[in-house]
Design a protein around this motif. Sequence first.
Motif, mmCIF file in Angstrom:
data_model
loop_
_atom_site.group_PDB
_atom_site.id
_atom_site.type_symbol
_atom_site.label_atom_id
_atom_site.label_comp_id
_atom_site.label_asym_id
_atom_site.label_seq_id
_atom_site.Cartn_x
_atom_site.Cartn_y
_atom_site.Cartn_z
ATOM 1 N N LYS A 195 0.432 -1.139 0.002
ATOM 2 C CA LYS A 195 -0.519 0.109 -0.192
ATOM 3 C C LYS A 195 0.476 1.436 0.560
ATOM 4 N N ASP B 123 12.577 -1.427 5.412
ATOM 5 C CA ASP B 123 11.318 -2.228 5.988
ATOM 6 C C ASP B 123 12.616 -3.914 6.968
ATOM 7 N N THR B 124 11.593 -4.148 7.223
ATOM 8 C CA THR B 124 12.115 -5.736 8.747
ATOM 9 C C THR B 124 12.016 -6.546 7.362
ATOM 10 N N LYS C 46 13.535 -7.726 1.050
ATOM 11 C CA LYS C 46 12.670 -6.417 0.574
ATOM 12 C C LYS C 46 14.649 -5.619 0.166
ATOM 13 N N ASN D 276 -1.390 0.815 9.251
ATOM 14 C CA ASN D 276 -1.792 -0.243 9.461
ATOM 15 C C ASN D 276 -1.283 -0.591 10.622
ATOM 16 N N TYR D 277 -0.010 -0.712 11.181
ATOM 17 C CA TYR D 277 0.762 -0.992 11.996
ATOM 18 C C TYR D 277 1.341 -0.115 13.561
ATOM 19 N N LYS E 38 7.107 0.701 19.428
ATOM 20 C CA LYS E 38 8.316 0.226 19.024
ATOM 21 C C LYS E 38 9.845 1.532 19.077
HETATM 22 P P1 TMP Z 1 2.021 -5.339 5.069
HETATM 23 O O1 TMP Z 1 0.453 -4.393 5.424
HETATM 24 O O2 TMP Z 1 1.730 -6.149 3.531
HETATM 25 O O3 TMP Z 1 1.562 -6.511 6.089
HETATM 26 O O4 TMP Z 1 3.407 -5.133 4.652
HETATM 27 C C1 TMP Z 1 4.540 -3.839 6.076
HETATM 28 C C2 TMP Z 1 5.941 -3.665 5.720
HETATM 29 O O5 TMP Z 1 5.752 -3.484 6.654
HETATM 30 C C3 TMP Z 1 6.197 -5.208 5.987
HETATM 31 O O6 TMP Z 1 7.044 -5.215 4.884
HETATM 32 C C4 TMP Z 1 7.532 -5.648 6.909
HETATM 33 C C5 TMP Z 1 7.393 -3.426 7.395
HETATM 34 N N1 TMP Z 1 7.039 -3.860 8.565
HETATM 35 C C6 TMP Z 1 8.218 -2.996 9.148
HETATM 36 O O7 TMP Z 1 9.471 -3.089 8.645
HETATM 37 N N2 TMP Z 1 8.359 -2.900 10.421
HETATM 38 C C7 TMP Z 1 7.350 -2.832 11.373
HETATM 39 O O8 TMP Z 1 7.604 -2.802 12.613
HETATM 40 C C8 TMP Z 1 6.166 -3.772 10.548
HETATM 41 C C9 TMP Z 1 5.214 -3.621 11.893
HETATM 42 C C10 TMP Z 1 6.670 -3.711 9.763
#
Ligand code: TMP
Length: 411
Positions: free
Chosen positions: A325, A345-346, A350, A382-383, A390
């Motif tokens: 997104k 990104d974790t 990627k 969304n997170y 964190k």
């Molecule tokens: P998603 O909405 O499709 O799950 O993708 C969220 C992306 O964000 C995913 O590539 C993992 C990344 N992410 C982080 O880099 N750090 C974080 O703390 C969280 C929760 C997600």
Amino acid sequence: MGNDYRTIASCRICGSGSLHEFLDLGEVPPVNSFLESPSGEETTYPLEVVVCEACNHVQLKHTVRRSLLFENYSYFSSASEPIVEHFGDYAKTVEKRYLTTDDLVVEVGCNDGVMLHQFSDSVRTVGVEPAKNVAETARERHDLNVLTEFFGEQAAESVRDEYGTASSIIANNVLGHVDDLHDVMRGVETLLEEDGIFVIEVPYLVELLNDVKFDTIYHEHISYFALGPLAELFSQFGMEVFDVERLDVHGGTIRIYAQRSENDRATSDYVKDLFALEETLGLDSLVVYDEFREKVKQRRKQLTKLLDEFAEQGYSIVGYGASAKGNVLLNYCNIGPETVEYIIDTTPAKQGTYSPGMHIPVRDPSTFRDPYPDISLLLAWNYRDTILEKEQSFRESGGRFVMPAPHVDVI
Ligand code: TMP
Ligand code: ZN
């Protein structure tokens, strides 16, 4: 390019040719295809949304060939603890209410088995999952029976021939990805016992519209469901909705229980309430969708203005979470590396790549602290809660998050 995508001539549910186009997000590459180099070749496809004037089904105007989108599917449901818990509760609910010993449960798009493995041993389970690597994980991790196929009439016949008819067919976050909804329904018709139930979860259109979550619109997501059009789809196959629940998962989901119409399970009041809500919101008129387009444009204006101001003040800006997104948002708002220096990104796969379309470098999260940027654009909104918790020290040290949804906000 030719047959890489097709333009629909009629509604995927009711077949009407009256499709009202209300949103054009431009030419966008597949938002899960990260690039190895910033000058990497990429193909873009139109990303336009229409609503059917006959049954009100909201859907993409084009279908990109699925092999171009799902080749190496990298979404594992079990990666998120709250999701695992959600599917555990869900499995228990279905089992307690509707299943008895030795009943067969079939899950369409079972992913890594996150839900199926949480049923008790007293019922039989089979998954149907087209992504090879994900299906293999379900087999290895949970010893599940999984067919590596797209679910439709043919796959349903294979399952029925081997295991018999199903008491319960479940499909979570799957119908939205399907171009040929009728083939899936023929599969359900083929495989479901006379008094069986079909249970689905899909992101709810009402939340998409209310929160202007336009960045959840991308090529993998072909349909955006409300109860009305789904009920229309089911009725074409002799089925009816008898219960529904609204859930918070994935930022607004509906769970729908359907049965063959000959069954006499009573229709719950929630079903009537939701039909009423959709009517009140005017989902059967075009105005709502045209308003949505204006809100999307407004959102783009606000966000780009804000980021431009920060950039002019010399602030460093990075993206947080290279989500699909996020890539929709960056592409639609035309935000590139001149504004957002990199995205952290974790996900190891990627890291070291470049974001589709805008070619922003994706880096390991340790980069974020070394040193902290001034501004972080929260692409994985969304997170939000998890990330804010964190990253307390980022904010304590003066850093600010820019939220793109549900409102443009600085926190
Ligand atoms: P998603 O909405 O499709 O799950 O993708 C969220 C992306 O964000 C995913 O590539 C993992 C990344 N992410 C982080 O880099 N750090 C974080 O703390 C969280 C929760 C997600
Ligand atoms: Zn229609």
